[in-house]
Design an enzyme around this catalytic site. Structure first.
Site, PDB file in Angstrom:
ATOM      1  N   HIS A 137      15.848  -3.545  40.108  1.00  0.00           N
ATOM      2  CA  HIS A 137      14.675  -2.727  40.466  1.00  0.00           C
ATOM      3  C   HIS A 137      15.052  -1.713  41.546  1.00  0.00           C
ATOM      4  O   HIS A 137      15.808  -2.029  42.465  1.00  0.00           O
ATOM      5  CB  HIS A 137      13.558  -3.619  41.014  1.00  0.00           C
ATOM      6  CG  HIS A 137      12.915  -4.535  40.019  1.00  0.00           C
ATOM      7  ND1 HIS A 137      13.098  -4.451  38.645  1.00  0.00           N
ATOM      8  CD2 HIS A 137      12.066  -5.576  40.220  1.00  0.00           C
ATOM      9  CE1 HIS A 137      12.391  -5.397  38.044  1.00  0.00           C
ATOM     10  NE2 HIS A 137      11.750  -6.103  38.958  1.00  0.00           N
ATOM     11  N   THR A 162      16.122 -22.687  30.831  1.00  0.00           N
ATOM     12  CA  THR A 162      16.667 -21.922  29.685  1.00  0.00           C
ATOM     13  C   THR A 162      16.207 -20.465  29.689  1.00  0.00           C
ATOM     14  O   THR A 162      16.596 -19.692  28.829  1.00  0.00           O
ATOM     15  CB  THR A 162      16.216 -22.583  28.362  1.00  0.00           C
ATOM     16  OG1 THR A 162      14.777 -22.663  28.367  1.00  0.00           O
ATOM     17  CG2 THR A 162      16.805 -23.987  28.231  1.00  0.00           C
ATOM     18  N   GLY A 163      15.373 -20.088  30.645  1.00  0.00           N
ATOM     19  CA  GLY A 163      14.882 -18.704  30.716  1.00  0.00           C
ATOM     20  C   GLY A 163      15.864 -17.796  31.434  1.00  0.00           C
ATOM     21  O   GLY A 163      16.900 -18.245  31.935  1.00  0.00           O
ATOM     22  N   LEU A 164      15.523 -16.508  31.499  1.00  0.00           N
ATOM     23  CA  LEU A 164      16.400 -15.506  32.122  1.00  0.00           C
ATOM     24  C   LEU A 164      16.624 -15.856  33.595  1.00  0.00           C
ATOM     25  O   LEU A 164      17.760 -15.929  34.072  1.00  0.00           O
ATOM     26  CB  LEU A 164      15.727 -14.131  31.991  1.00  0.00           C
ATOM     27  CG  LEU A 164      16.604 -12.882  31.849  1.00  0.00           C
ATOM     28  CD1 LEU A 164      17.668 -13.056  30.803  1.00  0.00           C
ATOM     29  CD2 LEU A 164      15.721 -11.668  31.511  1.00  0.00           C
ATOM     30  N   VAL A 165      15.558 -16.096  34.341  1.00  0.00           N
ATOM     31  CA  VAL A 165      15.704 -16.417  35.769  1.00  0.00           C
ATOM     32  C   VAL A 165      16.282 -17.819  35.943  1.00  0.00           C
ATOM     33  O   VAL A 165      17.157 -18.035  36.786  1.00  0.00           O
ATOM     34  CB  VAL A 165      14.349 -16.279  36.505  1.00  0.00           C
ATOM     35  CG1 VAL A 165      14.476 -16.768  37.949  1.00  0.00           C
ATOM     36  CG2 VAL A 165      13.870 -14.827  36.490  1.00  0.00           C
ATOM     37  N   CYS A 173       9.763 -10.250  42.942  1.00  0.00           N
ATOM     38  CA  CYS A 173      11.062  -9.595  43.107  1.00  0.00           C
ATOM     39  C   CYS A 173      10.941  -8.250  43.829  1.00  0.00           C
ATOM     40  O   CYS A 173      11.685  -7.959  44.773  1.00  0.00           O
ATOM     41  CB  CYS A 173      11.751  -9.404  41.766  1.00  0.00           C
ATOM     42  SG  CYS A 173      10.663  -8.908  40.443  1.00  0.00           S
ATOM     43  N   SER A 208      12.521 -27.027  23.853  1.00  0.00           N
ATOM     44  CA  SER A 208      13.905 -26.946  24.314  1.00  0.00           C
ATOM     45  C   SER A 208      14.486 -28.299  24.707  1.00  0.00           C
ATOM     46  O   SER A 208      15.684 -28.398  25.005  1.00  0.00           O
ATOM     47  CB  SER A 208      13.987 -25.993  25.518  1.00  0.00           C
ATOM     48  OG  SER A 208      13.603 -24.698  25.132  1.00  0.00           O
ATOM     49  N   LYS A 255       0.385  -7.407  44.249  1.00  0.00           N
ATOM     50  CA  LYS A 255       1.344  -8.390  44.776  1.00  0.00           C
ATOM     51  C   LYS A 255       2.141  -7.752  45.921  1.00  0.00           C
ATOM     52  O   LYS A 255       2.324  -8.362  46.978  1.00  0.00           O
ATOM     53  CB  LYS A 255       2.315  -8.840  43.672  1.00  0.00           C
ATOM     54  CG  LYS A 255       1.735  -9.820  42.673  1.00  0.00           C
ATOM     55  CD  LYS A 255       2.756 -10.122  41.571  1.00  0.00           C
ATOM     56  CE  LYS A 255       2.167 -11.010  40.490  1.00  0.00           C
ATOM     57  NZ  LYS A 255       3.115 -11.219  39.366  1.00  0.00           N
ATOM     58  N   GLY A 260      12.805  -7.791  34.398  1.00  0.00           N
ATOM     59  CA  GLY A 260      11.676  -8.411  35.122  1.00  0.00           C
ATOM     60  C   GLY A 260      10.650  -8.999  34.178  1.00  0.00           C
ATOM     61  O   GLY A 260       9.911  -9.920  34.547  1.00  0.00           O
TER      62      GLY A 260
END
Ligand code: 2RA
Length: 329
Positions: free
Chosen positions: A234, A9-12, A126, A38, A205, A157
């Protein structure tokens, strides 16, 4: 193929569903997984509604593969449990990326590192993915000595809360804050927390993941990662110093011949990559290629990609496609 999407259910996570559908990944049964709040909600996939379940239920449904984008703590807790049940995990969090026993994979760059024994596979950050896709063919040809990268990272992001903050500020509405400062009409030179060396986690990272994916610790990387108020993806200003001299035309030909890279580089026509054009596309766009006139064997370029797609969902699905092609799922 039974596929679980943890964090559906998240953006990604929702982008992962979109990409699985778009790329016709052979999903016979989707298992959307999310936190307790959820559970019971529905997600639509290929025109069919699927009820969100919790992680325990998902394991009992025996998916072939579970693609995670649910944060590091959820991955640390649940990825081993899925793997122990024989389910291959592809994880988008940073939890496993620098674990020496886990593979960190951009399929076009180091997919060959994968084996049937890999049960928890890390999806890189990403901002790293879009950069290493470009670095790899150049490293193979000219051997990279040093990379200096500055990023201009979309609020997507961070997630929905950040997008809402930006849009609220743009409309003069007060609301929840994802950042310590205003983001609209501003830039924030901090992504994630600061480390003892003065760099942020996001910057380290890019340093550490790049070396691992290129399988070459001799490549020097230094990064400055910055949040900016845009949506589409990005952007990165990258300066690359090679061990060997390079040819301008040959370097362009190498990049334009690399699968997944599109050159947009015609200054005379003001043609260069921009987030608005990269939005919802899977390719990595490269432009502003020009010799660094201050130092030999060094090139500047501008790299743009949709961080939710090649930077996250698409790369994860491409890892699943790679495993499927090997008949390891
Ligand atoms: C960011 N790369 O842009 C990080 C995590 N998606 O916030």
């Amino acid at each position: 193929m039974k596929v679980a999407v943890v964090g559906a259910t998240g953006l990604v996570g929702s982008k992962m569903l979109q990409v699985l559908e778009e790329r016709n990944f052979p999903v016979t049964d989707l298992i959307p997984v999310a936190s307790a709040k959820s559970v019971g909600k529905e997600v639509t996939f290929k025109g069919k509604a699927y009820k969100v379940v919790d992680a325990d239920t998902a394991i009992s449904m025996k998916p072939n593969v579970a693609i995670f984008s649910a944060g590091g703590s959820t991955s640390l807790e649940w990825a081993p449990k899925f793997a122990a049940a024989g389910i291959t995990v592809i994880d988008n969090s940073s939890a496993w990326r620098m674990d020496p026993s886990k593979k960190l994979v951009v399929p076009e760059v180091n997919g060959d590192a994968l084996t049937p024994e890999d049960k928890i596979i890390a999806n890189p950050n990403c901002s790293t993915i879009q950069m290493v896709l470009v670095l790899k063919p150049l490293h193979d040809k000219y051997k990279i000595k040093r990379v200096v990268v500055s990023t201009y990272q979309s609020v997507t992001g961070t997630g929905v809360k950040a997008v809402t903050q930006m849009m609220n500020e743009r409309q003069g509405i007060s609301g929840e804050k994802a950042y310590a400062y205003e983001i609209d009409l501003n830039v924030i030179p901090q992504i994630d927390v600061f480390m003892d060396n003065g760099y942020t986690k996001e910057e380290m990272k890019m340093v550490n993941e790049t070396k691992k994916i290129l399988r070459d610790d001799s490549v020097k990387v230094t990064a400055t990662t910055v949040r900016i108020p845009v949506m589409g993806g990005h952007s990165e200003s990258v300066n690359i110093e090679f061990e060997q001299e390079y040819d301008d035309a040959a370097l362009r030909n190498i990049l334009s011949a690399t699968p997944g890279i599109i050159l947009v580089d015609e200054p005379a026509k003001a043609a260069y990559p921009m987030p608005k054009d990269a939005h919802d596309k899977d390719e990595v766009f490269v432009g502003r290629i020009r010799r660094d006139e201050t130092q030999e064997k060094t090139v500047n370029m501008w790299i743009v990609a949709d961080n939710l797609r090649k930077g996250a969902a698409t790369n994860a699905v491409q890892i699943a496609e790679y495993l499927l092609a090997k008949q390891w799922l």
